[in-house]
Write a protein that holds these residues in place. Structure first.
Motif, short mmCIF file in Angstrom:
data_model
loop_
_atom_site.label_atom_id
_atom_site.label_comp_id
_atom_site.label_asym_id
_atom_site.label_seq_id
_atom_site.Cartn_x
_atom_site.Cartn_y
_atom_site.Cartn_z
N LEU A 53 17.86 -38.05 -0.11
CA LEU A 53 16.87 -37.00 0.23
C LEU A 53 16.16 -36.54 -1.04
N ASN A 54 16.92 -36.40 -2.14
CA ASN A 54 16.28 -36.03 -3.41
C ASN A 54 15.24 -37.08 -3.80
N ALA A 55 15.61 -38.37 -3.60
CA ALA A 55 14.70 -39.46 -3.98
C ALA A 55 13.42 -39.39 -3.14
N ILE A 56 13.60 -39.18 -1.83
CA ILE A 56 12.43 -39.12 -0.94
C ILE A 56 11.55 -37.93 -1.30
N GLN A 57 12.21 -36.79 -1.59
CA GLN A 57 11.44 -35.59 -1.93
C GLN A 57 10.70 -35.74 -3.26
N ALA A 58 11.19 -36.66 -4.12
CA ALA A 58 10.55 -36.81 -5.43
C ALA A 58 9.29 -37.69 -5.36
N ILE A 59 9.08 -38.33 -4.20
CA ILE A 59 7.92 -39.22 -4.08
C ILE A 59 6.76 -38.48 -3.41
N GLY A 87 10.08 -42.80 -12.23
CA GLY A 87 11.16 -42.77 -11.25
C GLY A 87 12.52 -42.46 -11.84
N THR A 88 13.50 -42.44 -10.95
CA THR A 88 14.86 -42.02 -11.32
C THR A 88 15.86 -43.00 -10.75
N GLU A 89 16.97 -43.20 -11.47
CA GLU A 89 18.03 -44.05 -10.92
C GLU A 89 19.37 -43.37 -11.14
N THR A 137 17.73 -25.83 -9.62
CA THR A 137 16.80 -26.48 -8.70
C THR A 137 15.37 -26.28 -9.16
N THR A 138 14.52 -27.26 -8.86
CA THR A 138 13.09 -27.09 -9.16
C THR A 138 12.32 -27.00 -7.84
N LYS A 139 13.09 -26.92 -6.73
CA LYS A 139 12.43 -26.89 -5.42
C LYS A 139 12.47 -25.48 -4.84
N ALA A 149 17.77 -45.86 -6.55
CA ALA A 149 16.62 -45.78 -7.45
C ALA A 149 15.37 -45.40 -6.66
N ASP A 150 14.51 -44.61 -7.29
CA ASP A 150 13.25 -44.27 -6.59
C ASP A 150 12.08 -44.38 -7.55
N THR A 151 10.88 -44.41 -6.95
CA THR A 151 9.67 -44.47 -7.78
C THR A 151 8.97 -43.10 -7.73
N GLN A 155 12.76 -24.61 -1.76
CA GLN A 155 13.79 -24.48 -0.72
C GLN A 155 15.12 -25.13 -1.14
N GLY A 156 15.26 -25.42 -2.40
CA GLY A 156 16.49 -26.09 -2.85
C GLY A 156 17.64 -25.12 -3.03
N THR A 157 18.86 -25.65 -2.93
CA THR A 157 20.04 -24.80 -3.19
C THR A 157 20.56 -25.05 -4.61
N GLY A 207 10.13 -38.51 -11.20
CA GLY A 207 11.08 -38.51 -12.33
C GLY A 207 11.53 -37.11 -12.73
N ILE A 208 12.39 -37.08 -13.72
CA ILE A 208 12.94 -35.78 -14.18
C ILE A 208 12.57 -35.64 -15.66
N SER A 209 12.04 -34.48 -16.04
CA SER A 209 11.62 -34.31 -17.44
C SER A 209 12.85 -34.31 -18.35
N LEU A 252 22.75 -27.12 -5.36
CA LEU A 252 24.18 -27.43 -5.32
C LEU A 252 24.46 -28.90 -4.97
N GLY A 253 23.43 -29.60 -4.50
CA GLY A 253 23.63 -30.99 -4.03
C GLY A 253 24.25 -31.89 -5.08
N LEU A 254 23.67 -31.89 -6.29
CA LEU A 254 24.18 -32.81 -7.31
C LEU A 254 25.52 -32.36 -7.88
P1 ADP Z 1 18.32 -29.33 -4.86
O1 ADP Z 1 17.96 -30.66 -4.24
O2 ADP Z 1 18.73 -28.31 -3.85
O3 ADP Z 1 17.28 -28.82 -5.81
P2 ADP Z 1 20.22 -30.85 -6.38
O4 ADP Z 1 21.44 -30.40 -7.12
O5 ADP Z 1 20.38 -31.92 -5.38
O6 ADP Z 1 19.63 -29.54 -5.75
O7 ADP Z 1 19.14 -31.30 -7.44
C1 ADP Z 1 18.87 -30.51 -8.57
C2 ADP Z 1 17.52 -30.86 -9.18
O8 ADP Z 1 17.56 -32.19 -9.73
C3 ADP Z 1 16.37 -30.94 -8.17
O9 ADP Z 1 15.84 -29.65 -7.92
C4 ADP Z 1 15.38 -31.84 -8.92
O10 ADP Z 1 14.66 -31.09 -9.87
C5 ADP Z 1 16.27 -32.78 -9.69
N1 ADP Z 1 16.38 -34.10 -9.02
C6 ADP Z 1 17.48 -34.58 -8.37
N2 ADP Z 1 17.25 -35.84 -7.92
C7 ADP Z 1 15.99 -36.17 -8.29
C8 ADP Z 1 15.18 -37.34 -8.15
N3 ADP Z 1 15.61 -38.43 -7.51
N4 ADP Z 1 13.95 -37.32 -8.70
C9 ADP Z 1 13.50 -36.23 -9.36
N5 ADP Z 1 14.20 -35.10 -9.53
C10 ADP Z 1 15.44 -35.06 -9.02
#
Ligand code: ADP
Length: 370
Positions: free
Chosen positions: A264-270, A345-347, A312-314, A292-294, A316-318, A297-299, A320-322
């Motif tokens: 879901l993170n990967a899909i949301q990043a595209i 992208g990110t892997e 979180t950078t979203k 891996a996604d295209t 509506q994000g929590t 990316g993450i700074s 806590l996922g990662l």
């Molecule tokens: P959330 O998805 O609720 O923000 P996560 O712990 O899952 O919480 O992710 C933390 C942050 O990591 C995200 O807000 C995002 O900035 C970054 N991130 C995670 N996966 C990706 C990804 N595939 N591509 C870009 N950024 C990512």
């Protein structure tokens, strides 16, 4: 400490011979000279007394040398040995007295005292850090319990609110402008519900139920669930299972949760079109899962923070996922790593053992009734 113990053991082993080694060349030279002198003087009996005096002199020189060696070298060595033994026993307040001497032995003593001082400072620092960490861990555990309790209390009234909002939405006429507000309220309630369930899981994690199961299948389920979120977006979600993969001891439900989260993170990043790829493989005793996604990316600034709880950078994000994903992978005896290039992208790479040593409640997949 081991190094010190070794040095001490070596000293014990070599102490009888070093004096001999130091004395032998001197005594050898003296007695060789004496022998030469004896050959020359033996023809002249009147000069025999000189030979006796020279022999007595040589013996006296050796005896004096022995005493000097004992006082100047052996005494400090014995003291050093004794202090090393005390150090090994854990006494970090030892110091050698011969450090006051103005020669190489004194220098050795000063180095020893400095080393002990450094050891003492390091140990004090480690103890201080340990104490701080313990207090912090206790503090966090209490906070976690509080948060979990609060989350539990909020869940039921929130479910009530969600039900009421839904009823209001249903009763509104189809063209009512308030429908948008109700939708907004429903989305906010869902966000809080997600946050609460993540928080509860984070504060009270359940131990993994390890099974000898098919990791390809677990990953495929996660991919199917993630595909449902794509809803006609131009994103290709590719899945490459490992046909040679043996059974992997893991908790399928938890691992699926980790993978859905990464997907879901990967899909949301595209933004717009893109590709997400899940590849399963194995190396020696490890299963490897790559997601891996295209996406954007993450700074480099954010990369070290993404596993922190609540980062979180979203909107509506929590956040806590990662952190949950990392906890689960580590509970499986594995590791999660990430590489990312901004705009490319990110892997994420998950690595965990095929055979899980924790084996919490290990069963065969076929024995588990869903
Ligand atoms: P959330 O998805 O609720 O923000 P996560 O712990 O899952 O919480 O992710 C933390 C942050 O990591 C995200 O807000 C995002 O900035 C970054 N991130 C995670 N996966 C990706 C990804 N595939 N591509 C870009 N950024 C990512």
């Amino acid at each position: 400490m081991e190094e010190i113990a070794l040095t001490s053991a070596r000293l014990h082993r070599f102490s009888p011979t070093w004096r001999l080694k130091a004395l032998l060349p001197i005594a050898g030279t003296l007695f060789a000279g004496l022998l030469l002198f004896a050959i020359v003087t033996l023809q002249n009996p009147q000069r025999h007394w000189i030979l006796f005096v020279a022999a007595a002199g040589a013996i006296a020189i050796c005896a004096v040398l022995l005493v000097v060696l004992a006082v100047l070298i052996q005494k400090p060595l014995l003291e050093l040995n004794e202090k090393i033994d005390r150090l090994r026993a854990g006494d970090l307040h030892v110091a050698v007295g011969f450090a006051r001497r103005e020669d190489e032995i004194g220098e050795l003593g000063r180095h020893f005292n400095e080393m002990v001082e450094q050891l003492r400072t390091t140990r004090e620092e480690v103890e201080r850090l340990h104490r701080t960490q313990m207090t912090r861990a206790e503090h966090l555990a209490t906070l976690g319990e509080l948060a979990a309790g609060l989350a539990h209390e909020i869940r039921n009234p929130l479910a009530g609110i969600a039900g009421v909002v839904e009823m209001i939405g249903r009763d509104l006429p189809a063209n009512s402008p308030s429908r948008e507000i109700v939708k907004e309220a429903q989305s906010e309630v869902r966000h809080i519900q997600n946050l609460l369930s993540d928080l509860l899981q984070y504060a009270r994690p359940r131990p993994p139920q390890i099974l000898a199961a098919d990791l390809n299948e677990t990953a495929e389920h996660a991919v199917t669930l993630a595909r449902r979120q794509l809803s006609n977006r131009p994103i290709e979600l590719a899945f490459a299972p490992d046909p040679q993969l043996p059974t992997v001891e893991h908790d399928p439900a938890q691992m699926q949760q980790v993978l859905v989260n990464l997907l879901l993170n990967a899909i949301q990043a595209i933004e717009g079109a893109g590709r997400v790829q899940v590849v399963i493989s194995h190396q020696e005793n490890y299963a490897v899962v790559r997601v891996a996604d295209t996406g954007h990316g993450i700074s480099p600034k954010n990369l070290p923070k993404i596993f922190r709880p609540f980062f979180t950078t979203k909107g509506q994000g929590t956040g806590l996922g990662l952190s949950l994903a990392r906890n689960i992978v580590e509970e499986h005896g594995g590791r999660i790593e990430v590489t990312s290039t901004a705009d490319l992208g990110t892997e994420f790479t998950l690595r965990f053992p095929l055979r899980n040593h924790a084996r919490t409640g290990m069963k065969r997949a076929s024995e588990v009734v869903e």
